[in-house]
Design a protein around this motif. Structure first.
Motif, PDB file in Angstrom:
ATOM      1  N   ILE A 219       0.863  -1.105   0.097  1.00  0.00           N
ATOM      2  CA  ILE A 219       0.033   0.030   0.062  1.00  0.00           C
ATOM      3  C   ILE A 219       0.835   1.356  -0.087  1.00  0.00           C
ATOM      4  O   ILE A 219       0.579   2.435  -0.545  1.00  0.00           O
ATOM      5  CB  ILE A 219      -0.999  -0.100   1.275  1.00  0.00           C
ATOM      6  CG1 ILE A 219      -1.989   1.181   0.954  1.00  0.00           C
ATOM      7  CG2 ILE A 219      -0.367   0.010   2.370  1.00  0.00           C
ATOM      8  CD1 ILE A 219      -3.393   1.157   1.838  1.00  0.00           C
ATOM      9  N   ILE A 220       1.857   1.207   0.638  1.00  0.00           N
ATOM     10  CA  ILE A 220       3.078   2.211   0.512  1.00  0.00           C
ATOM     11  C   ILE A 220       4.298   1.435   0.237  1.00  0.00           C
ATOM     12  O   ILE A 220       4.577   0.444   0.714  1.00  0.00           O
ATOM     13  CB  ILE A 220       3.328   3.287   1.726  1.00  0.00           C
ATOM     14  CG1 ILE A 220       3.713   2.653   3.041  1.00  0.00           C
ATOM     15  CG2 ILE A 220       1.880   3.912   1.802  1.00  0.00           C
ATOM     16  CD1 ILE A 220       4.267   3.757   3.717  1.00  0.00           C
ATOM     17  N   THR A 221       5.020   1.989  -0.699  1.00  0.00           N
ATOM     18  CA  THR A 221       6.521   1.342  -0.989  1.00  0.00           C
ATOM     19  C   THR A 221       7.760   2.355  -0.700  1.00  0.00           C
ATOM     20  O   THR A 221       7.519   3.628  -0.748  1.00  0.00           O
ATOM     21  CB  THR A 221       6.434   1.103  -2.420  1.00  0.00           C
ATOM     22  OG1 THR A 221       7.577   0.318  -2.759  1.00  0.00           O
ATOM     23  CG2 THR A 221       6.370   2.022  -3.408  1.00  0.00           C
ATOM     24  N   THR A 222       8.681   1.571  -0.506  1.00  0.00           N
ATOM     25  CA  THR A 222       9.968   2.532  -0.187  1.00  0.00           C
ATOM     26  C   THR A 222      11.112   1.997  -1.226  1.00  0.00           C
ATOM     27  O   THR A 222      12.242   2.029  -1.019  1.00  0.00           O
ATOM     28  CB  THR A 222      10.488   2.460   1.226  1.00  0.00           C
ATOM     29  OG1 THR A 222      10.732   0.974   1.644  1.00  0.00           O
ATOM     30  CG2 THR A 222       9.839   2.899   2.182  1.00  0.00           C
ATOM     31  N   GLY A 223      10.313   1.189  -2.177  1.00  0.00           N
ATOM     32  CA  GLY A 223      11.233   0.580  -3.193  1.00  0.00           C
ATOM     33  C   GLY A 223      11.500  -0.656  -2.773  1.00  0.00           C
ATOM     34  O   GLY A 223      10.759  -1.728  -3.246  1.00  0.00           O
ATOM     35  N   GLY A 224      12.009  -1.024  -1.560  1.00  0.00           N
ATOM     36  CA  GLY A 224      12.155  -2.079  -0.949  1.00  0.00           C
ATOM     37  C   GLY A 224      12.278  -1.743   0.677  1.00  0.00           C
ATOM     38  O   GLY A 224      12.895  -0.657   0.760  1.00  0.00           O
ATOM     39  N   GLY A 225      11.372  -2.376   1.298  1.00  0.00           N
ATOM     40  CA  GLY A 225      11.487  -1.805   2.799  1.00  0.00           C
ATOM     41  C   GLY A 225      10.510  -2.566   3.821  1.00  0.00           C
ATOM     42  O   GLY A 225       9.782  -3.481   3.454  1.00  0.00           O
ATOM     43  N   GLY A 226      10.852  -2.601   5.066  1.00  0.00           N
ATOM     44  CA  GLY A 226      10.164  -3.212   6.043  1.00  0.00           C
ATOM     45  C   GLY A 226      10.203  -2.552   7.440  1.00  0.00           C
ATOM     46  O   GLY A 226      10.795  -1.558   7.702  1.00  0.00           O
ATOM     47  N   ALA A 227       9.452  -3.086   8.376  1.00  0.00           N
ATOM     48  CA  ALA A 227       9.656  -2.839   9.820  1.00  0.00           C
ATOM     49  C   ALA A 227       8.970  -3.801  10.801  1.00  0.00           C
ATOM     50  O   ALA A 227       8.496  -4.599  10.293  1.00  0.00           O
ATOM     51  CB  ALA A 227       8.809  -1.265   9.865  1.00  0.00           C
ATOM     52  N   LEU A 265      16.974  -0.146   7.186  1.00  0.00           N
ATOM     53  CA  LEU A 265      16.694   0.646   6.007  1.00  0.00           C
ATOM     54  C   LEU A 265      17.532   1.678   5.630  1.00  0.00           C
ATOM     55  O   LEU A 265      17.629   2.498   6.411  1.00  0.00           O
ATOM     56  CB  LEU A 265      15.086   1.117   6.264  1.00  0.00           C
ATOM     57  CG  LEU A 265      14.157   1.697   5.162  1.00  0.00           C
ATOM     58  CD1 LEU A 265      13.946   0.562   4.046  1.00  0.00           C
ATOM     59  CD2 LEU A 265      13.114   2.528   5.451  1.00  0.00           C
ATOM     60  N   PRO A 266      18.131   1.801   4.373  1.00  0.00           N
ATOM     61  CA  PRO A 266      18.736   3.017   4.136  1.00  0.00           C
ATOM     62  C   PRO A 266      17.998   4.357   3.922  1.00  0.00           C
ATOM     63  O   PRO A 266      16.796   4.329   3.895  1.00  0.00           O
ATOM     64  CB  PRO A 266      19.226   2.687   2.681  1.00  0.00           C
ATOM     65  CG  PRO A 266      19.185   1.258   2.492  1.00  0.00           C
ATOM     66  CD  PRO A 266      17.972   1.052   3.361  1.00  0.00           C
ATOM     67  N   ASN A 267      18.603   5.228   4.393  1.00  0.00           N
ATOM     68  CA  ASN A 267      17.916   6.557   4.498  1.00  0.00           C
ATOM     69  C   ASN A 267      17.321   7.081   3.286  1.00  0.00           C
ATOM     70  O   ASN A 267      16.146   7.674   3.234  1.00  0.00           O
ATOM     71  CB  ASN A 267      18.904   7.770   4.827  1.00  0.00           C
ATOM     72  CG  ASN A 267      18.213   8.935   5.516  1.00  0.00           C
ATOM     73  OD1 ASN A 267      17.563   8.767   6.183  1.00  0.00           O
ATOM     74  ND2 ASN A 267      18.813  10.065   5.162  1.00  0.00           N
ATOM     75  N   LEU A 268      17.866   6.628   2.089  1.00  0.00           N
ATOM     76  CA  LEU A 268      17.144   7.018   0.822  1.00  0.00           C
ATOM     77  C   LEU A 268      15.674   6.518   0.631  1.00  0.00           C
ATOM     78  O   LEU A 268      14.969   7.102   0.300  1.00  0.00           O
ATOM     79  CB  LEU A 268      18.200   6.579  -0.357  1.00  0.00           C
ATOM     80  CG  LEU A 268      17.701   6.795  -1.939  1.00  0.00           C
ATOM     81  CD1 LEU A 268      17.677   8.492  -2.132  1.00  0.00           C
ATOM     82  CD2 LEU A 268      18.587   6.209  -2.845  1.00  0.00           C
ATOM     83  N   ASN A 269      15.618   5.207   1.020  1.00  0.00           N
ATOM     84  CA  ASN A 269      14.333   4.554   0.941  1.00  0.00           C
ATOM     85  C   ASN A 269      13.487   5.059   1.967  1.00  0.00           C
ATOM     86  O   ASN A 269      12.127   5.350   1.727  1.00  0.00           O
ATOM     87  CB  ASN A 269      14.436   3.004   1.245  1.00  0.00           C
ATOM     88  CG  ASN A 269      15.484   2.262   0.180  1.00  0.00           C
ATOM     89  OD1 ASN A 269      16.817   2.589   0.389  1.00  0.00           O
ATOM     90  ND2 ASN A 269      14.862   1.670  -0.748  1.00  0.00           N
ATOM     91  N   ALA A 270      14.103   5.169   3.221  1.00  0.00           N
ATOM     92  CA  ALA A 270      13.184   5.935   4.204  1.00  0.00           C
ATOM     93  C   ALA A 270      12.590   7.453   3.476  1.00  0.00           C
ATOM     94  O   ALA A 270      11.432   7.583   4.178  1.00  0.00           O
ATOM     95  CB  ALA A 270      13.908   6.173   5.534  1.00  0.00           C
TER      96      ALA A 270
END
Ligand code: PLP
Length: 387
Positions: A219-227, A265-270
């Motif tokens: 539903i939202i994307t950071t390219g790749g990411g998780g939490a 998570l890298p800052n760019l993705n965040a």
């Protein structure tokens, strides 16, 4: 001659969609703010493991979900791996999960050198059925010294990973009760349910720890990411430590006091995540609007129905789903719709049908098998619901 349920369903889906082709199953659209934040990140040079966007993204997620601590990771799969380690899953353990899930759920269990144990799903929530789980434990398990053992395999059963299928919350109260009675740690794979509520509470807040995903199709994307999400401050602290190479110290000299993981998570993705978090309430509304349209269209249709939220839940309708009575009609629907470039998909192959997991312990899985043969996901991109 009456139209087949497959072609009737396709007519109904088509009527809910714009005329352009192809229509994706789920695709993101980025607003100006996303460009600005990513550019700001590039301009600052802080694109990698250090920078303010990660902290900001974590705070925005915590504010939105109400979770006490949120720790961003490189993807949802690594978040699941870390969650299971934090749930104290040991090599040689068993961990319960549904057979109807994305392979990452079972893989994360394998990464811990534990064995997945597959249980059945519920017809109404499409997720792990707590009563089926309880029945399976009654059949195969026993509690000894506070630990739940599978008497058939001799292995400890340590945890349960529930997954909120397509955004539909599982029956969390009943599940939490079953888990606590059997001394099992409840982990929520909330990869698909950002924005979904169970009894007014955001999914991921009942389990001891939960995970999110910001992959390109979520539903939202950071390219790749998780939490990771948790209500437990101390566990949150350990989660951060484990996912940032177990770094201790400050200044220019660091120590690493255990074997940690480079899962941050890298800052760019965040930065991309921060831009979209501001939009999340609107995205959820848009998706509920599309779901409302489909629900209305399929209300009185014979042979096929739309998967709606249960009375206890508010669903983000991440992926809309329809259910055919006849599996042959589902196959025909998939073929007809994809032929005209309306992208539709069956759910995942059931975990116990994958050769890598075919030897794992499991119960009879009639509902998972029923659903896997009859469900189809239909186009669900948020922009379809925006005016
Ligand atoms: C998307 C997803 C994940 C995590 O996927 P990543 O691509 O690693 O972020 C995990 N479980 C489920 C059920 C998912 O749908």
């Amino acid at each position: 001659m009456n139209a087949s349920p497959a072609s009737a369903a396709l007519d109904l889906v088509r009527d809910c969609l714009p005329a352009e082709r192809p229509v994706a199953l789920h695709e993101p659209r980025f607003k100006e703010s996303a460009w600005e934040m990513v550019k700001d990140c590039l301009d600052s040079g802080w694109v990698s493991t250090v920078g303010s966007y990660v902290d900001k993204f974590e705070t925005m997620l915590a504010d939105y979900t109400g979770a006490r601590r949120v720790i961003a990771t490189v993807n949802g799969t690594t978040a699941l791996h870390a969650a299971l380690l934090l749930a104290d899953v040991q090599p040689g353990d068993e961990v319960i999960c549904p057979a109807l899930t994305f392979v990452a759920t079972a893989n994360a269990i394998s990464y811990c050198h534990a064995t997945p144990h597959f249980v059945d799903s519920a017809r109404d929530t499409l997720g792990l059925d707590p009563l089926a789980l309880d029945g399976q434990l009654e059949r195969v398990a026993e509690k000894r010294g506070g630990v739940c053992y599978n008497l058939q395999t001799g292995r400890p059963i340590r945890a349960v990973v529930a997954m909120h299928t397509f955004g539909h919350p599982v029956d969390l109260d009943t599940l939490a009760e079953v888990c606590s009675r059997w001394n099992l740690v409840l982990v929520e794979d909330a990869a698909e349910s950002l924005g979904s509520l169970y009894k007014g509470r955001h999914t991921g807040r009942i389990g001891r720890i939960a995970t999110l995903s910001f992959n390109g199709n979520k539903i939202i994307t950071t390219g790749g990411g998780g939490a990771l999400m948790t209500e437990d401050e101390e566990l949150g602290h350990r989660a951060k430590h484990l996912t940032t190479t177990a770094r201790v110290g400050s200044g220019w000299l660091f120590d690493h006091d255990m074997v940690g993981y480079n899962y941050r998570l890298p800052n760019l993705n965040a930065a991309l995540g921060c831009a979209q978090m501001a939009d999340l309430p609107r995205l959820v509304e848009a998706k509920r609007r599309i779901a409302g349209r489909y629900a209305e269209a399929f209300r009185n249709e014979a042979g096929v129905s739309f998967a709606t939220e249960t009375t206890n839940s508010k669903c983000n309708y991440w992926l809309n789903a329809i259910l055919f009575e006849d599996p042959a009609e589902r196959e025909l629907f998939l073929r007809l719709s994809n032929d005209e470039r309306i992208i539709t998909r069956p759910p995942w192959r059931l975990m116990h049908e994958l050769p890598i997991y075919s030897g794992c312990p499991r119960m009879a899985l009639p509902v998972a098998e029923y659903l896997a043969a009859r469900l189809a996901n239909i186009p669900s991109s948020p922009h379809l619901g925006m005016d």
